[in-house]
Scaffold this motif. Structure first.
Motif, mmCIF file in Angstrom:
data_model
loop_
_atom_site.group_PDB
_atom_site.id
_atom_site.type_symbol
_atom_site.label_atom_id
_atom_site.label_comp_id
_atom_site.label_asym_id
_atom_site.label_seq_id
_atom_site.Cartn_x
_atom_site.Cartn_y
_atom_site.Cartn_z
ATOM 1 N N VAL A 18 0.999 -1.212 -0.200
ATOM 2 C CA VAL A 18 0.108 0.077 0.013
ATOM 3 C C VAL A 18 0.836 1.185 0.037
ATOM 4 N N GLU A 19 0.427 2.058 -0.939
ATOM 5 C CA GLU A 19 1.289 3.429 -0.957
ATOM 6 C C GLU A 19 0.421 4.342 -0.712
ATOM 7 N N VAL A 20 0.500 5.428 -0.146
ATOM 8 C CA VAL A 20 -0.362 6.673 0.015
ATOM 9 C C VAL A 20 0.535 7.853 -0.459
ATOM 10 N N SER A 21 -0.296 8.692 -1.276
ATOM 11 C CA SER A 21 0.399 9.771 -1.803
ATOM 12 C C SER A 21 0.669 10.931 -0.740
ATOM 13 N N GLY A 22 1.563 11.713 -1.004
ATOM 14 C CA GLY A 22 2.007 12.814 0.040
ATOM 15 C C GLY A 22 3.392 12.405 0.596
ATOM 16 N N PRO A 23 3.712 12.952 1.746
ATOM 17 C CA PRO A 23 4.732 12.606 2.408
ATOM 18 C C PRO A 23 5.061 11.099 2.710
ATOM 19 N N ALA A 24 6.221 10.573 2.484
ATOM 20 C CA ALA A 24 6.561 9.076 2.643
ATOM 21 C C ALA A 24 6.161 8.732 4.359
ATOM 22 N N ARG A 25 5.987 9.511 5.070
ATOM 23 C CA ARG A 25 5.566 8.910 6.437
ATOM 24 C C ARG A 25 4.081 8.410 6.325
ATOM 25 N N TYR A 26 3.398 8.888 5.297
ATOM 26 C CA TYR A 26 1.951 8.690 5.206
ATOM 27 C C TYR A 26 1.952 7.015 4.937
ATOM 28 N N THR A 27 2.835 6.697 4.035
ATOM 29 C CA THR A 27 2.890 5.355 3.677
ATOM 30 C C THR A 27 3.277 4.426 4.800
ATOM 31 N N THR A 28 4.202 4.888 5.330
ATOM 32 C CA THR A 28 4.901 4.218 6.569
ATOM 33 C C THR A 28 3.686 4.078 7.717
ATOM 34 N N LEU A 29 2.895 5.034 7.852
ATOM 35 C CA LEU A 29 1.781 4.864 8.930
ATOM 36 C C LEU A 29 0.825 4.132 8.451
ATOM 37 N N ALA A 30 0.395 3.961 7.281
ATOM 38 C CA ALA A 30 -0.363 3.177 6.625
ATOM 39 C C ALA A 30 -0.238 1.584 6.973
ATOM 40 N N ARG A 31 0.910 1.218 6.508
ATOM 41 C CA ARG A 31 1.579 0.151 6.715
ATOM 42 C C ARG A 31 1.749 -0.606 8.187
ATOM 43 N N GLY A 32 1.929 0.644 9.005
ATOM 44 C CA GLY A 32 2.343 0.227 10.334
ATOM 45 C C GLY A 32 1.303 -0.566 11.245
ATOM 46 N N PRO A 33 1.471 -0.593 12.606
ATOM 47 C CA PRO A 33 0.664 -1.264 13.308
ATOM 48 C C PRO A 33 -0.516 -0.695 13.944
ATOM 49 N N HIS A 34 -0.647 0.874 13.559
ATOM 50 C CA HIS A 34 -1.852 1.415 14.083
ATOM 51 C C HIS A 34 -2.890 1.499 12.853
ATOM 52 N N LEU A 35 -2.591 0.693 11.671
ATOM 53 C CA LEU A 35 -3.577 0.917 10.581
ATOM 54 C C LEU A 35 -3.585 -0.442 9.902
ATOM 55 N N PHE A 36 -2.933 -0.861 8.978
ATOM 56 C CA PHE A 36 -3.020 -2.019 8.214
ATOM 57 C C PHE A 36 -2.265 -3.121 8.992
ATOM 58 N N ASP A 37 -1.308 -2.801 9.611
ATOM 59 C CA ASP A 37 -0.252 -3.956 10.437
ATOM 60 C C ASP A 37 0.050 -4.736 9.511
ATOM 61 N N ALA A 38 0.779 -4.273 8.258
ATOM 62 C CA ALA A 38 1.242 -5.230 7.448
ATOM 63 C C ALA A 38 2.067 -6.317 7.755
#
Length: 75
Positions: A18-38
């Motif tokens: 999953v990639e989120v447009s905008g700053p790279a940290r958005y993608t990191t947050l989306a993949r991280g334990p608080h959202l998708f927990d990839a």
């Protein structure tokens, strides 16, 4: 397409892709334990209920089953 002419959508996404447009940290947050927990739940999956072919042309809700973070429920 199902034998009776209705259709069904099956989407399977790799949460780590999953990639989120905008700053790279958005993608990191989306993949991280608080959202998708990839790292723990690598797959996001949606299977729709059967729907008529006309829905693709007219639009509307597409109910089905969503599996996210190891939990499946109707959406």
């Amino acid at each position: 397409t199902l034998p009776d002419g209705r259709r069904r959508v099956h989407v399977r996404l790799q949460a780590g892709s999953v990639e989120v447009s905008g700053p790279a940290r958005y993608t990191t947050l989306a993949r991280g334990p608080h959202l998708f927990d990839a790292a723990t739940h690598p797959v996001i999956e949606f299977v729709s209920d059967p729907y008529p072919d006309t829905l693709a042309r007219t639009g509307g809700e597409l109910p089905g089953r969503l599996r996210l973070r190891g939990v499946e429920r109707a959406e």
